[in-house]
Every structure is written in structure tokens, then in C-alpha cells.
Design an enzyme around this catalytic site. Sequence first.
Site, PDB file in Angstrom:
ATOM      1  N   ARG A  60       0.816  -1.221   0.000  1.00  0.00           N
ATOM      2  CA  ARG A  60       0.000   0.000   0.000  1.00  0.00           C
ATOM      3  C   ARG A  60       0.846   1.267   0.000  1.00  0.00           C
ATOM      4  NH1 ARG A  60      -2.657  -3.793   3.198  1.00  0.00           N
ATOM      5  NH2 ARG A  60      -1.599  -2.956   5.006  1.00  0.00           N
ATOM      6  N   GLU A  97       6.508 -11.346  14.125  1.00  0.00           N
ATOM      7  CA  GLU A  97       6.037 -11.973  15.357  1.00  0.00           C
ATOM      8  C   GLU A  97       6.584 -13.393  15.499  1.00  0.00           C
ATOM      9  OE1 GLU A  97       1.845 -12.741  17.754  1.00  0.00           O
ATOM     10  OE2 GLU A  97       1.816 -11.808  15.778  1.00  0.00           O
TER      11      GLU A  97
END
Length: 177
Positions: A60, A97
Site C-alpha cells: 500500500r 512476530e
Amino acid sequence: MSLDLKALVRTIPDYPKKGILFRDITTLIEHPEGFKQSVEEIANQYRGQGITHVAGIEARGFIFGAGVAIALGLGFIPVRKKGKLPGETIGQNYALEYGVDTIEIHADVLDDRHVVLLVDDLIATGGTAVAAVSLLRRTGAVVKGAAFVIDLPVLGGAAKLAAEGVEVSSLMAFDGH
């Protein structure tokens, strides 16, 4: 007439997992005046500051970064996921993560004569943006600033960039994550 850009961002609860409020910029970019205003507001913050290139983070960041580059009359540098660019690249690892990912740029695009504005749609924890700044700086280029459409301040990404000496701007902030 200035639009309320924040009102053009749709919030989707529990996406991609329960407890997350997903800030969806597709409703902003689908609105012609809202999209144009968001690009122009970012560009205007950095006009006349000696920037030579705009870099955008996949995916994006390509949307907003390319628009800002056009508005400023500059070239655009795609910061891509590993293996997506042809030719010689340089990469930067960053923690996820559960693991590590890598972003890359073309090895020959920047040097110490260049001043870069980094653009992305959203700053959350800042991991990718900090990695992008490190990658851009490794070329010798100066990172003038990092501009985002949305900041999620509670997640601390903008503060991490500021701690790296990067001027951070955003068009709007949302509480929560």
C-alpha cells in the site's frame, strides 16, 4: 473544500483476528477527492525540502508513495519483499512476530547525493518502516522523513522512527490497534 479524510477510512472489527480494529484505506483510495487530497497533503509537507526520491513500502505504500512522487516531480523507489526485484539488490532483515522477513531495493538506485522521503499507508509497530530506513541509509542516502496516512500511536512505531532520528508525519491517528 477540505474533506475529513479520517471519515473516509473504514474500520473493520475483528480482522484479521479477534480484538483487532483493521483500518481499511481502500475506502479512502476509492474516493477520488479523498485520495487526491491525502496525496497532496503528504506532498505539501515535504515540498521544497531537497528531497530527490520517494520510497514506498510494499504494497500500500506503493499507492501513496507513487502519488506523492508524482506530486513532487520525483522518482519512486519500491521497497519490496525479498525476491521481487530484478537485477542486483540490497536487503534488510527485520523481525516478525514468528520469524524474520527481508525487504529489498535496487543496489544502484541511491547514494550519498540523495535525500529520500519514505511513505507508507500505516505505521503500527514500526518494524518494517525502521528496516526500510536502515536499508535506505545503507546506500548513503539521507532519509528526510517518513510519512504515513495513518498512525496507530499506541503501538509505538512512530516513536521508534523518531528515536532513529527520522521526522515522522501522519495525516491521522486512530486509538487502539
